[in-house]
Structures are given as structure tokens and as C-alpha cells.
Write an enzyme that holds these catalytic residues in place. Sequence first.
Site, PDB file in Angstrom:
ATOM      1  N   GLY A   1       0.813  -1.212   0.000  1.00  0.00           N
ATOM      2  CA  GLY A   1       0.000   0.000   0.000  1.00  0.00           C
ATOM      3  C   GLY A   1       0.844   1.257   0.000  1.00  0.00           C
ATOM      4  N   CYS A   2       1.905   1.248   0.791  1.00  0.00           N
ATOM      5  CA  CYS A   2       2.767   2.434   0.882  1.00  0.00           C
ATOM      6  C   CYS A   2       3.532   2.644  -0.415  1.00  0.00           C
ATOM      7  CB  CYS A   2       3.704   2.304   2.075  1.00  0.00           C
ATOM      8  SG  CYS A   2       2.798   2.280   3.646  1.00  0.00           S
ATOM      9  N   THR A   3       3.895   1.559  -1.085  1.00  0.00           N
ATOM     10  CA  THR A   3       4.560   1.674  -2.388  1.00  0.00           C
ATOM     11  C   THR A   3       3.598   2.245  -3.414  1.00  0.00           C
ATOM     12  OG1 THR A   3       6.073  -0.139  -1.878  1.00  0.00           O
ATOM     13  CG2 THR A   3       5.739   0.380  -4.210  1.00  0.00           C
TER      14      THR A   3
END
Length: 157
Positions: A46-48
Site C-alpha cells: 500500500g505504501c509503495t
Amino acid sequence: MTTRLEPGDTAPDFDLPTADGGNLGLASLKGRKVILYAYPSAMTPGCTTQACDFRDSLASLKSEGYEVVGISPDKPEKLAKFAERDALTFPLVSDTDKSVLTAYGAFGEKKNYGRIVQGVIRSTFVIDEAGKITLAQYNVRAKGHVAKLRRDLKLAD
């Protein structure tokens, strides 16, 4: 209960280590509009997705006068790997003690797979040239967030 920021609040100041070995402080960005986004952990799916979305939108955000800064509790070394792996060209700052994340209301209780846990609350803050919050969004989705942010800021596509 975590205190949440509202439009008109003064953005909490910070001076934090960056992925590139330097430091970045909010004071050094005074006079510019800043999008500060908080994410839980570098190099997770998700952060990527979110970081790459900001990376891909960076030129258009800069053309509208916005600087983008990502903040997480990751150590600078991990942030450096993240920035290199995904060609992230905006600053990533490290808040290992979570004091800045807490000041922004982006660390505290959240639901994770139905359980209440302590952690980073995926959030985005838009800070004006005078250091005031103009937009504070909490519990944002990683996917499609930049497009929604652009709509909320009434920026051209």
C-alpha cells in the site's frame, strides 16, 4: 484519543532526518505549499502504491506550487532503499519516535483487520505558505489518493 488537526491550525514544526542523509524542517519550507503525507511502512504494497502515485504526479503538483514530503517511522536507511528502489524524487523523512506523527494526529489507535492497534494512520496534510493547515485527511486510501487529493484541492487533471 488522538488529537486531529483542522484547517486553520498551525502545522506542528519538525526537523527530521531524511532518506538522503540530511535533515528537513518545516521551517525550511516556509513560503511554499506543502503536501505532507504519513504512511505506515516503506516498501509495503500500500505504501509503495501511494508513494509511486505521488512520484508520478510530482511534476503536476509542483507546477501548482506544491512540495511533497513523505513521513514514516522508518529509519533513514530503509527510506533510502525505498527511494532508490522506486525512484522516489521527493523527500522522505524519518520519525522513529513518532513524535511528529503524533503531533499531526497521524499516530494512534486504528483498526487493522478488525483489531484495534496502535500505529500510523495513513493521513495527508496540506500546509500553506504561512505554515497553516488548509486540509487534513485521515484514514486515506493508498490507491487513488492523489487523484482524490487533486479533486479536493480543485487542481486541473
